[in-house]
Design a protein around this motif. Structure first.
Motif, mmCIF file in Angstrom:
data_model
loop_
_atom_site.group_PDB
_atom_site.id
_atom_site.type_symbol
_atom_site.label_atom_id
_atom_site.label_comp_id
_atom_site.label_asym_id
_atom_site.label_seq_id
_atom_site.Cartn_x
_atom_site.Cartn_y
_atom_site.Cartn_z
ATOM 1 N N TRP B 23 23.746 31.405 -21.162
ATOM 2 C CA TRP B 23 24.158 31.486 -19.760
ATOM 3 C C TRP B 23 24.401 30.079 -19.196
ATOM 4 O O TRP B 23 23.832 29.089 -19.689
ATOM 5 N N CYS B 24 25.196 29.996 -18.161
ATOM 6 C CA CYS B 24 25.424 28.711 -17.509
ATOM 7 C C CYS B 24 24.072 28.173 -17.029
ATOM 8 O O CYS B 24 23.235 28.928 -16.525
ATOM 9 N N CYS B 27 22.001 29.737 -14.035
ATOM 10 C CA CYS B 27 22.289 31.167 -13.835
ATOM 11 C C CYS B 27 21.001 31.905 -13.507
ATOM 12 O O CYS B 27 19.957 31.666 -14.121
ATOM 13 N N CYS B 58 27.802 39.029 -18.667
ATOM 14 C CA CYS B 58 26.906 37.901 -18.929
ATOM 15 C C CYS B 58 25.479 38.424 -19.043
ATOM 16 O O CYS B 58 24.755 38.146 -20.002
ATOM 17 N N ASN B 128 24.699 39.886 -9.360
ATOM 18 C CA ASN B 128 25.212 38.613 -8.840
ATOM 19 C C ASN B 128 26.411 38.830 -7.925
ATOM 20 O O ASN B 128 27.109 37.888 -7.563
ATOM 21 N N GLY B 132 30.909 38.264 -13.678
ATOM 22 C CA GLY B 132 30.743 36.937 -14.230
ATOM 23 C C GLY B 132 31.538 36.719 -15.510
ATOM 24 O O GLY B 132 32.380 35.837 -15.592
ATOM 25 N N CYS B 207 25.084 34.005 -9.573
ATOM 26 C CA CYS B 207 26.061 33.458 -10.509
ATOM 27 C C CYS B 207 26.477 32.118 -9.938
ATOM 28 O O CYS B 207 27.190 32.043 -8.938
ATOM 29 N N VAL B 208 25.970 31.073 -10.571
ATOM 30 C CA VAL B 208 26.196 29.741 -10.003
ATOM 31 C C VAL B 208 27.618 29.259 -10.245
ATOM 32 O O VAL B 208 28.055 28.269 -9.673
ATOM 33 N N THR B 209 28.326 29.961 -11.087
ATOM 34 C CA THR B 209 29.673 29.507 -11.425
ATOM 35 C C THR B 209 30.753 30.175 -10.580
ATOM 36 O O THR B 209 31.716 29.530 -10.167
ATOM 37 N N PHE B 210 30.601 31.454 -10.303
ATOM 38 C CA PHE B 210 31.703 32.155 -9.657
ATOM 39 C C PHE B 210 31.404 32.694 -8.264
ATOM 40 O O PHE B 210 32.318 33.071 -7.545
ATOM 41 N N ILE C 47 30.736 31.422 -20.620
ATOM 42 C CA ILE C 47 31.268 30.758 -19.428
ATOM 43 C C ILE C 47 31.013 29.256 -19.458
ATOM 44 O O ILE C 47 31.797 28.461 -18.975
HETATM 45 S S1 SF4 Z 1 29.240 32.958 -15.193
HETATM 46 FE FE1 SF4 Z 1 27.694 33.377 -13.644
HETATM 47 S S2 SF4 Z 1 26.590 35.192 -14.354
HETATM 48 FE FE2 SF4 Z 1 27.709 34.335 -16.108
HETATM 49 S S3 SF4 Z 1 26.240 32.988 -17.135
HETATM 50 FE FE3 SF4 Z 1 27.428 31.727 -15.701
HETATM 51 S S4 SF4 Z 1 26.215 31.727 -13.822
HETATM 52 FE FE4 SF4 Z 1 25.439 33.390 -15.070
#
Ligand code: SF4
Ligand SMILES: Cc1ncc(C[n+]2csc(CCOP(=O)(O)OP(=O)(O)O)c2C)c(N)n1
Ligand SMILES: Cc1ncc(C[n+]2csc(CCOP(=O)(O)OP(=O)(O)O)c2C)c(N)n1
Ligand code: SF4
Ligand SMILES: [Mg+2]
Ligand SMILES: [Mg+2]
Lengths: 597, 297, 597, 297
Positions: B23-24, B27, B58, B128, B132, B207-210, C47
């Protein structure tokens, strides 16, 4: 055709008029006398009204189709009389309630057996009296003792109490006596064989096949014409210790069955085309996770909702194309109820050995057809081979060393089930390595990917040795070779007799195992054949195209039917003769369905 | 199980999977993984007694990172598969893990029906409010107005409320957690595993990315543990009312529990005092076979 | 191979390291100079982290694949260096952040261009600085003026504000200056063509093809590698007046699209294999209701969840076997992004004319590939032919006389949409008569059933006249004829040059239209071919089997790949030579994937 | 519509379909058909302005018996199809008709999501608590204990509650009718069609052939119209509470209505003052085409 006794009874009426009851009573009566029978029920997707037409053919030798002719017609309503009287020929009888039904014009030599029900019974209200009365007439016409019917009525209505039994017996007796005085019995009385037979439908055979093969988990969503499997399972579940579940939809069914199968239980489910479409994604997932189980698709006339109560062999390509990607699976199309019973056990052993899903293609013709069967021919204890299955920790292995997807020589990896100490692992629908680790998430590696594709594919490399190759049945060097698959097995065999009787040497190849396919064996047989005609119950020639894809062989002609009704033997015989006479311009003979059901 | 292995007391570490989570960094899913590992260790469960079933996403990669039997199944189908596992082997402890899209989007129908059946599963949803794994599309739990790759001008569809849905559909243990509060998560997971029936924990797992809207900070300022509010989990009305609040206060904790409903496997007469169907010998007994044949004659 | 300018850049790193940005900047820069390009991005379903490897090939003539060699390697992490440095040959350069990455052993003549990022920028924190710096180095190596990069950075970061732009320009400038002093530029400077090109991905092409064809309803559920179509549609929806909906699942998608299409709007949806499996039931229903619309399946490596970010031509049989029963539909596999754009317009016209669904089989290779395209080649106003569509009441017809499923000579019935006064009717997935009345519920009639099956089938009897037949491309009388389908079009063409260069006369047949299939034309071509080799990106040879089913022809050999990575031209060339040398025992040549992505 | 036809006032008869219903005599579905025909006539709707969308089941044969445009689609998919119709042509009045199996079983996920989207549809569910067309298996709304062909020893799964589910999922008009009370049905249908949003009416529509438990007599003795109880349809709590009652008193009538939520099509900016997308000319305008190309360069 049949040199011995061969006799067809038809009962027609509307849904809700209770055709099933006299049908069941007659069937039981016949098999108890050791007579063979096959019954085909043409009905509509409607609960009350419409038109139902049950044809039951009885003989002292095996009966494989509902045949070509009618000997005894029971009309429960005017509609039946109007539609079907004209199909009777000399020697045949029509039975009807003369209070409400008027016969039409009739061929020479047809005996009209009108029953004045009110006069016989003194009752105008009991709508079902005519059914029971008709049984009385039939028993007389068939030359049976009334006691036989009395016993059968007792058995049928016993659960409803003495009053119901005796009122039925009274009606039947009145009708028997009435007809005794007026109607000429049929020339050949009903024979009697020593060994009584049993009777079942194809769906019951599939369900029983599952039970005998050790299925202890069955789930389904109702869908005609597969629902009979669910009904049998539900009824017998308690006694047999089978977990039966009705699920919210077919997606749930397939996935739930997969979850169950993963615990090591033999799991099965059945549906029809539309439900199968919804299951396809899960079938591919079972293959990827390498979980064995059996999916039954009972085909009906499509496309889409189609004609839910009519038959067709229309889902061959759906089965071949079920789910994305290349994956391992078995596809088998049983040939009769009895074959369906045995097939389930066979295919479970294959699925278990090769750790992959199997698809059984039945159809309405088999599944809702009523067949007699010698009970001793049913092996209720078939061999149960679970393959490389680890169900307890006695076998070696620890978390450290156990690889669920071990790349073995035969491609088959020892399979442990949850709950087993020391074999903890994760199965996945994503591509994974031998340990079960996702290669898409951990690192993508084309070489590992290729290895795993090849490992899985290698599993089936010796599967053909466990599947019987197709064979030529009938005379060698025949003028015509008929090729059929699945449920047309019976009617083609009966057609062959007619074709031979018309002076044409014919043999046939009956294909049951679709995937993997015995392409070499089949090519050998086809190469030796003079004129190959493919018989199938669909419009586009799905099997013909498949066969050409596997062998390169193009048939010389086709006999197809796609009007919802099954072939009658003479349809095929007519097709063969038309082909031989060069009277089939497009190469596809399509018989006209005469009996308007 | 025919073999009795001596079990040494395990710790969270013993429930590590074969690979580390990919995972990121940051996350929310890490927290649930950790909380779950700690809880099963505390409960004295053994890796082979647990099956962790997931779909795709994810969050659904969870079983690969968790050291028990696992099934990484199809997107949306985890509950259906898990029901099959449980009904075929009621002795196993089943954790179902996945995302909001997996569970409330494509898997929504299984959610409804698993709830009404009260199948004895612990369902951990890493919510989230976004898709993701497919790189950031709107999810059925995304808030109105949220901009995502599939709603660049803002989402116009109202989100599902997993808590009220679960309660109304018949789930018998319904809670909400937050990745920012592992302690509460552990308590909730423990309660869920101990609860004999369908237990759902909807976990705010950023979800820290999206998802730029529903971040740790967003929740940190808002979450209010129900434990501190004197909420009665027996009261569905208050549970629903609190579950609907989505403003300055967003409640977490156990919203609802009904211990009086029997789980599905307990209602199946064929399992009364019987081993799981996966452990029953396959062949029919002579009595069974004879009866079947008799009925056909 | 290419006599002119032909150059490949690769950028490798982990997900989240921002490979897309330098990739985009380079692509824009190249196409603005009128250079052709094709970029293939090998990535993982993760990701952050893992390994991503973008290969961009640039040339002054058309580029049809990512080619065989690497000229310029940009390593964003050590992993990339470790994996790929060994793939560089003489004349190639490797660019990397020398603060964090150590080069390994390197072949003679490879130029190592280490960038001391901290020294250049004075910044240790900005993880993305190395990306921008690398652009500076590249611009120098490619012999471009720095201004070109400056403009490109402006364009890329303009939306983020002046500060971001200027800091990027500063870093790029420092790197440019640094490398100016130290690194030798590549021997051939980047050419400049007059006409600038445009750049798009295959998914954008599919979406734009829809927009140009008049699609005003698009719905989807995200699924790699089809999601790009949804993203384009969502972004452009407002401006184009397209209703775009994300649905709860693919079943909802397919059925919602059908509902929309029924109102007369052109409706489209896209998914990948697993989602397509869920759509199949609805596809059959559209055929039965005779509602035209387009379903796109962007294939990825299967089975099941498979390798979500890898390519495969693995769903041919799923498309052929989608849904139960026999029904009318088109299946087409476009050959490139540009072809995908035009195909959508073509197939909508066919679907509308014949009132049936169409399936477009794209794959990750096309859909996520980045292609240059001459903008003037894009017909943004393709012919839009709606067939026998009644959208207002000016045409005659009343409730009394309008039959939705009129049995016309060509099988096509005038189609009215809801809202039109005087044409009220019901469409049904159950078999129905000309009026739309269910024959399964009203009365079951085998003759009507047969009539309706034949009416629908007749629709497609002249469809082949509207589909171009496959053709031989290349020399006549070639020693080897390569047969491919869909996305392998480009790489096979490039392979042909290599094969010819190795002295073998080769031609090819590229198949795009799968159903209906030009079996006669194809048989003619195959009969004239000397050695037929089928090239496809799957394990089981799905197309080979299909082709034999349609024509009876068995190929002499196969070249297949199923490791997730697409063919490189030399894979095919090697396969051809191996086949000619008799070095392919099983008849199937499977190239080894060298670059471990 | 480019053509204006003069409309004469229509009666229920004008909404007869091409064939007479082939339901079993006494089937509850007749009443809903009749009530619907009367209501659309009363509302002055024209046959061509209505689309009646159904799935598969006895009840789903409704469009064939109803004189408007119709779509007889797949089992469980009516709401998804109907959403497509509505979003492509918001000028049409959409009736969705079907059974409990169709809507709450296989179609359950579309039910949830259509509700949260508040698509402007009138959904009429003929709930007979059984699978009729497939000759009598348990349905997701069958009561516990019910014996059917698939549960010969009695159903062990708790039924869904369509009313509370609909409310919690976001439906904005939620009612329950009974085939034995056509007058109430007409009022409810009228309200539903007039309601701008997702309106659900769950109708007790006895299956006289396969359901021996939930008969006309069963309901006649129990139904209590909410109209007579002073129920406030704005109060979701009371609505849910009353919807859960299933004993001597079973409420019918309008449980819940929220007129403040805009229907989905009203939230789609591309439909602002615009014709339905099915009426927009297909070709792109030059401006549109140029912009697209420009962005690629
Ligand atoms: S994209 Fe979002 S949900 Fe998926 S691993 Fe990264 S932070 Fe977690
Ligand atoms: C049938 C099917 N449709 C679509 C997909 C693609 N897909 C993979 S994960 C996912 C959604 C992920 O969202 P969520 O479940 O919320 O998990 P997250 O990644 O956010 O944890 C989708 C749409 C799929 N794998 N299968
Ligand atoms: C995918 C699919 N599965 C199953 C069926 C079979 N089927 C037809 S109607 C029906 C259920 C009918 O029940 P319900 O929706 O309650 O309608 P009713 O007949 O009771 O009015 C089922 C299971 C089908 N047509 N399609
Ligand atoms: S079976 Fe039941 S639901 Fe179907 S028509 Fe008859 S009474 Fe109505
Ligand atoms: Mg999510
Ligand atoms: Mg029902």
């Amino acid at each position: 055709m049949n040199q011995g006794f061969d006799f067809s009874i038809a009962i027609g009426g509307a849904a809700g008029q209770g055709i099933a009851t006299p049908g069941n009573i007659l069937a039981r009566t016949f098999v108890r006398r050791g007579l063979h029978l096959y019954a085909y029920n043409a009905y509509q997707s409607i609960i009350r009204g419409g038109h139902i037409f049950l044809t039951m053919r009885v003989s002292d030798r095996e009966v494989l189709s509902h045949g070509d002719q009618l000997d005894l017609l029971l009309c429960l309503n005017q509609d039946t009389m109007t539609r079907h009287l004209r199909h009777l020929g000399p020697g045949a009888c029509a039975i009807y309630n003369s209070d409400t039904i008027t016969p039409g014009e009739v061929a020479d030599g047809v005996q009209l057996c009108g029953m004045p029900i009110f006069e016989m019974t003194g009752d105008r209200k009991n709508k079902l009296a005519q059914n029971t009365a008709a049984l009385g007439v039939m028993v007389h016409l068939l030359g049976l003792d009334f006691e036989i019917l009395e016993a059968a009525l007792e058995l049928q209505f016993g659960r409803k109490g003495e009053a119901v039994v005796s009122s039925n017996v009274r009606v039947a007796r009145a009708a028997y006596d009435y007809s005794h005085e007026r109607f000429t019995p049929l020339p050949v009385p009903l024979p009697h064989n020593e060994e009584p037979l049993a009777v079942w439908t194809g769906n019951e055979a599939l369900a029983m096949g599952g039970a005998a093969a050790g299925v202890k988990f069955y789930c389904a969503y109702p869908m005609s014409p597969s629902t009979g499997v669910l009904h049998w399972m539900a009824k017998n579940a308690r006694e047999l210790g089978i977990m039966v579940r009705q699920v919210e939809d077919e997606i749930g069914v397939a996935n739930m069955a997969i979850g169950a199968a993963h615990t090591g239980v033999r799991a099965m489910c059945a549906t029809s085309g539309g439900g199968f479409a919804l299951m396809t994604e899960a079938i591919g997932s079972a293959a990827m996770m390498e979980i064995p189980l059996v999916f039954i698709n009972v085909m009906r006339a499509g496309p889409s909702t189609g004609v839910p109560t009519k038959t067709e062999q229309g889902d061959l390509w759906q089965a071949l194309g079920a789910s994305q990607g290349d994956f391992e699976r078995f596809i088998v199309a049983p040939e009769s109820a009895e074959d369906a019973f045995h097939t389930i056990g066979e295919v479970f052993n294959l699925a278990d050995r090769y750790q992959c899903p199997a698809i059984v293609l039945s159809d309405l013709l088999i599944s809702e057809g009523t067949f007699s069967v010698p009970p001793q021919s049913l092996d209720m204890y078939p061999p149960i081979e679970r393959g490389k299955l680890i169900r307890d920790a006695e076998r070696n292995g620890t978390n450290g060393t156990y690889n669920r997807y071990l790349d073995t020589e035969d491609g088959i990896s020892p399979r442990a089930v949850p709950g087993t100490p020391g074999f903890v692992h994760v199965v996945a629908t994503d591509e994974h390595d031998e340990e079960g680790i996702l290669i898409s998430d951990e690192f993508t590696d084309p070489h590992k990917r290729r290895q795993m594709v090849e490992k899985r594919a290698r599993k089936l490399s010796d599967a053909l040795t466990r599947i019987p190759p197709p064979e030529i049945e009938g005379v060698e060097d025949a003028e015509v070779t008929l090729v059929g698959w699945g449920s047309t097995w019976g009617v083609i065999r009966e057609a062959m007799e007619q074709i031979e009787a018309r002076g044409v040497a014919v043999n046939r190849i009956a294909v049951k195992w679709i995937l993997p396919f015995h392409a070499d064996a089949m090519s050998g047989l086809l190469a030796a054949a003079k004129k190959i005609l493919i018989v199938e119950n669909n419009h586009s020639g799905q099997f013909a195209r498949f066969l050409r894809g596997e062998t390169g062989f193009s048939a010389h002609g086709h006999i197809r039917k796609y009007d919802g009704e099954p072939f009658m033997p003479h349809h095929i015989a007519d097709g063969v003769l038309a082909h031989l006479a060069g009277e089939v311009p497009g190469g596809v003979f399509v018989p006209e369905q005469e009996i308007r059901v | 199980m025919t073999v009795e292995l001596r079990h040494k007391p395990l710790t969270a570490k013993d429930f590590k999977g074969k690979v580390d989570p990919d995972w990121c960094p940051g996350c929310g899913d890490f927290a649930l993984l950790r909380a779950t590992q700690m809880t099963v260790a505390k409960l004295g469960l053994q890796p082979h007694e647990i099956v962790c079933v997931s779909g795709i996403g994810c969050s659904s990669n969870f079983p690969g990172f968790f050291g028990s039997y696992g099934m990484h199944t199809l997107h949306g189908r985890a509950l259906a598969v898990a029901t099959g596992v449980k009904m075929a082997n009621q002795n196993l402890t089943i954790l179902v893990t996945g995302g909001d899209g997996d569970g409330y989007g494509i898997g929504g129908n299984h959610f409804t029906h698993t709830a009404r059946r009260n199948v004895d599963l612990t369902y951990l949803v890493m919510n989230n409010q976004i898709y993701g794994l497919t790189t950031g599309q709107v999810s059925p739990s995304s808030s109105v107005g949220m901009k995502t790759k599939s709603t660049p001008f803002g989402n116009v569809e109202r989100p599902v409320n997993p808590i009220t849905s679960a309660i109304m559909n018949g789930a018998t243990y319904v809670a909400r957690g937050f990745s920012g509060n592992i302690k509460q998560l552990r308590t909730l997971i423990e309660g869920a595993i101990n609860h004999p029936g369908f237990a759902v924990i909807d976990v705010f797992s950023p979800c820290v990315t999206f998802n730029r809207d529903n971040t740790y900070a967003f929740f940190r300022g808002r979450v209010v543990p129900l434990e501190k509010e004197g909420h009665d989990p027996g009261d569905w009305k208050s549970a629903c009312e609190r579950a609907m609040e989505w403003g300055d206060r967003i409640y977490t904790g156990l919203f609802f529990q009904d211990p009086t409903v029997a789980p599905l496997h307990a209602l199946e007469p064929i399992l009364d005092d019987a081993p799981p169907v996966c452990q029953v010998p396959e062949p029919l007994t002579a009595t069974q076979a004879d009866r079947i044949i008799q009925r056909m004659m």
